[in-house]
Design a protein around this motif. Structure first.
Motif, PDB file in Angstrom:
ATOM      1  N   TYR A  31       0.841  -1.196   0.000  1.00 37.34           N
ATOM      2  CA  TYR A  31       0.000   0.000   0.000  1.00 37.34           C
ATOM      3  C   TYR A  31       0.878   1.250   0.000  1.00 37.34           C
ATOM      4  N   ASP A  34       2.494   1.706  -3.396  1.00 39.22           N
ATOM      5  CA  ASP A  34       1.516   2.172  -4.376  1.00 39.22           C
ATOM      6  C   ASP A  34       1.120   3.612  -4.102  1.00 39.22           C
ATOM      7  N   MET A 131      -5.888  -7.749  -0.035  1.00 40.05           N
ATOM      8  CA  MET A 131      -5.556  -6.392  -0.455  1.00 40.05           C
ATOM      9  C   MET A 131      -6.693  -5.593  -1.107  1.00 40.05           C
ATOM     10  N   TYR A 135      -7.476  -1.959   0.346  1.00 42.66           N
ATOM     11  CA  TYR A 135      -7.264  -0.713  -0.401  1.00 42.66           C
ATOM     12  C   TYR A 135      -8.548   0.108  -0.410  1.00 42.66           C
ATOM     13  N   GLU A 136      -9.620  -0.597  -0.617  1.00 39.59           N
ATOM     14  CA  GLU A 136     -10.910   0.072  -0.702  1.00 39.59           C
ATOM     15  C   GLU A 136     -11.238   0.764   0.619  1.00 39.59           C
ATOM     16  N   GLN A 138      -9.174   1.673   3.036  1.00 45.55           N
ATOM     17  CA  GLN A 138      -8.250   2.749   3.371  1.00 45.55           C
ATOM     18  C   GLN A 138      -8.665   4.053   2.701  1.00 45.55           C
ATOM     19  N   ASN A 139      -9.317   3.931   1.566  1.00 47.02           N
ATOM     20  CA  ASN A 139      -9.668   5.129   0.820  1.00 47.02           C
ATOM     21  C   ASN A 139     -11.181   5.211   0.627  1.00 47.02           C
ATOM     22  N   LEU A 147      -6.548   3.979  -6.553  1.00 49.78           N
ATOM     23  CA  LEU A 147      -5.292   3.246  -6.381  1.00 49.78           C
ATOM     24  C   LEU A 147      -5.445   1.848  -6.951  1.00 49.78           C
ATOM     25  N   ILE A 149      -3.685  -2.051  -7.318  1.00 46.53           N
ATOM     26  CA  ILE A 149      -2.712  -2.870  -6.593  1.00 46.53           C
ATOM     27  C   ILE A 149      -1.540  -3.199  -7.497  1.00 46.53           C
TER      28      ILE A 149
END
Ligand SMILES: Nc1ncnc2c1ncn2[C@@H]1O[C@H](COP(=O)(O)OP(=O)(O)OP(=O)(O)O)[C@@H](O)[C@H]1O
Ligand SMILES: [Mg+2]
Lengths: 371, 225
Positions: A31, A34, A131, A135-136, A138-139, A147, A149
């Motif tokens: 993360y 990226d 992941m 990722y989803e 986190q944002n 973002l 991966i």
């Protein structure tokens, strides 16, 4: 050779640990990488602040969980090798007597790197499975640009290949060190006896003497028990506190990892204590000591160490989080007040007592089968 | 009295199954001194392990004064061992991190026997009572194992080549001591040995071969210690 692949399977505790460590680290590092790749795309100060906080969290989580787990793994590995050599000293002595070089014997211990590889590799795959969701989450407020991966070879090397090699090397070096003793000592299985029994202790009964000498002769085992209770206590409480300090999902993840690790270490420690005392117990049973006597003389001596380890663990995790909150996160907004969580402390203590005493009790019962 | 009835004991599984005991029956009276002779691998140690309750037989039974070992609960068996038996093993099995004295106390404490030093003296180790097993010679370790078993004041003493590691002279001395105790206290003694001379002091001699008893001889002109 003396160490077989089967032996390295027995190190599944190490696999579990490295698996957890790599899962967490890879997720955050991937993360992080990226994220840094899109640093140029950030256009407003609000997103910048969010970005900085995320970068900071990634670093801290990696350092704390990765660091803690790596240390735990190293200690476990050292301990396991020592225990392995101690309990196989006769076979090793025979090999040495036959003319095998230390290095030739020690080389075999590199097999232990396999369990590290297994854990790391599974952890690595697992992190990729988690992941997309991560990722989803986190944002989820969409402050940052989309973002995707990425796959980073460097992380694969750092988190899978490097640990395997390093741990294999540690295993070999550690066993080389341990093998540097006269062949005869290995053959006779000589236990180092320090602080020989003094006259004043002669009043002690056999059971009492047995208890103290078992502890004296295996100091590392005492340390190991204390260390694993320390981990148990620190990991569960820390992960519970982390839940408040960070996002819901991350907290839950930390908690699960903490609990899994805590149980693994404790389980390994207790079973090692038991296994390394099996011969003594069997002999006592032959003489007609009952299982309560055996338990009292062999296993009960470890109890103070276990509880002391637990207390230190509680203090340690408090201090660590205190420092993290006060220093690392001092500038970051939205971090809640942090105070010692007494409720969690007592819950963890209760669980600890149940698990520790439970395993010991269960073993006490199973000693009865040495008829 | 120990009644041993049609004992069988197997080791291993399936094709590699090996019959270590094959229908062994014998009756041992209280206070008797039995010697078991036989070639290496003939099942002597196995026999001793089974009749002392350390191993469970696959067939047949062992009874002490009509109390059958197989029917005892774990608790009964522990109590039985505590009060009745002592064992001197072929491989000594001393506790490595306890010194000679404490190893002997392992036996003595079970009988609340405060006078255990006399056994250490009797086996000639008074000056080594603070040494640890790894600091002793093989024969010395064997003598510790003997003192440990005797200190328990057993009713039945099992000995598996108790003097195998001792020279003729020391072996004789230690054995004479054991036999003297046996005569004084009247415990039952069951001893495995390769030494034909020892056999002459026994009440009965059991010869074993391939897991079977081939002969039981009454020793009419028994030599006393
Ligand atoms: N745990 C075991 N598993 C498989 N086979 C065994 C086991 N213990 C003993 N045996 C076999 O059983 C047979 C009898 O063994 P035992 O130890 O009773 O012999 P012994 O008469 O005491 O011999 P020695 O005089 O050499 O001590 C041997 O052939 C041995 O190989
Ligand atoms: Mg034998």
């Amino acid at each position: 050779m003396i160490v077989s692949i089967k032996d390295s399977v027995k190190l599944f505790g190490i696999s579990i640990m490295t698996c957890c460590a790599v899962t967490v680290c890879n997720m955050f590092l991937n993360y992080y990488l990226d994220l840094t790749a899109i640093a140029g795309l950030i256009d407003n100060p609000y997103a910048q602040m969010f970005y900085d906080a995320q970068i900071m969290t990634s670093k801290v989580v990696c350092a704390v969980s990765g660091g803690c787990l790596a240390i735990t793994t190293v200690v476990m590995l050292f301990f396991y090798i020592k225990h392995y050599i101690d309990s196989h000293s006769k076979e090793i002595g025979i090999l040495k007597a036959l003319g095998y070089s230390n290095f030739k014997i020690a080389k075999g211990f590199s097999v232990f790197g396999l369990s590290v590889f297994l854990g790391c590799f599974v952890g690595y795959l697992l992190s990729f499975a988690l992941m997309p969701q991560f990722y989803e989450l986190q944002n989820k407020d969409g402050y940052l640009p989309e973002l995707s991966i990425g796959f980073h070879w460097i992380l694969f090397f750092l988190l899978v290949i490097a640990p395997t090699l390093v741990f294999a090397l540690i295993a070999v070096c550690n066993s080389l060190l341990k093998l540097r003793q006269p062949c005869v000592n290995l053959l006779k299985g000589i236990v180092k006896i320090k602080g020989k029994t003094k006259n004043t202790k002669d009043k002690k009964t056999f059971v009492a003497e047995m208890r103290s000498s078992v502890l004296r002769s295996r100091k590392t085992l005492v340390f190991f028990i204390a260390f694993s209770s320390f981990c148990f206590s620190a990991m569960i409480q820390m992960s519970a506190s982390m839940k408040d300090l960070s996002s819901e999902m991350m907290g839950l993840m930390m908690l699960i990892i903490g609990v899994v690790l805590a149980f693994t270490t404790l389980y390994i420690a207790v079973t090692t204590v038991i296994r390394s005392n099996q011969k003594n117990i069997a002999m006592m049973r032959v003489f007609g000591y009952d299982s309560a006597d055996c338990k009292r003389s062999v296993l009960d001596g470890y109890r103070p160490a276990a509880y002391i380890g637990f207390i230190i663990g509680s203090v340690y995790q408090y201090a660590l989080l205190r420092i993290m909150v006060d220093i690392v996160f001092s500038g970051v907004e939205g971090i809640p007040e942090y105070a010692f969580d007494f409720l969690m402390f007592f819950i963890t203590l209760a669980v600890f007592i149940v698990v520790y005493e439970g395993v010991m009790f269960a073993y006490g019962q199973s000693m009865k089968k040495y008829r | 009295m120990i009644e041993i009835n049609d004992l069988t004991k197997y080791y291993g599984k399936a094709e590699s199954r090996f019959k270590a005991l094959d229908g062994v029956s014998v009756r041992i009276n209280d206070g008797e001194f039995i010697v078991i002779l036989g070639a290496s691998g003939s099942g002597k140690s196995t026999f001793l392990n089974v009749i002392s309750g350390l191993e469970t037989p696959d067939g047949g039974c062992v009874a002490y004064d009509s109390q059958e070992l197989g029917n005892m609960s774990e608790k009964d068996l522990t109590k039985f061992r505590r009060e009745n038996t002592a064992y001197i093993f072929q491989q000594y099995y001393l506790l490595p991190h306890l010194n000679v004295e404490k190893n002997v106390r392992m036996g003595a404490d079970l009988d609340n026997n405060k006078d255990y030093l006399k056994y250490i003296e009797a086996v000639g180790l008074s000056d080594k009572r603070r040494k640890f097993p790894s600091e002793l010679s093989g024969g010395e370790q064997q003598r510790v194992a003997i003192a440990r078993a005797l200190a328990k004041n057993p009713k039945v003493l099992f000995l598996d080549e108790p003097t195998g590691a001792l020279d003729e002279e020391t072996g004789r001395q230690v054995l004479d001591y054991i036999i003297r105790l046996h005569e004084e206290q009247g415990f039952t003694m069951i001893m495995v040995t390769h030494n034909g001379n020892i056999a002459e002091t026994a009440d009965r001699i059991i010869k074993m071969n391939s897991g079977k008893i081939v002969s039981v001889t009454e020793n009419t002109d028994k030599k006393t210690a």
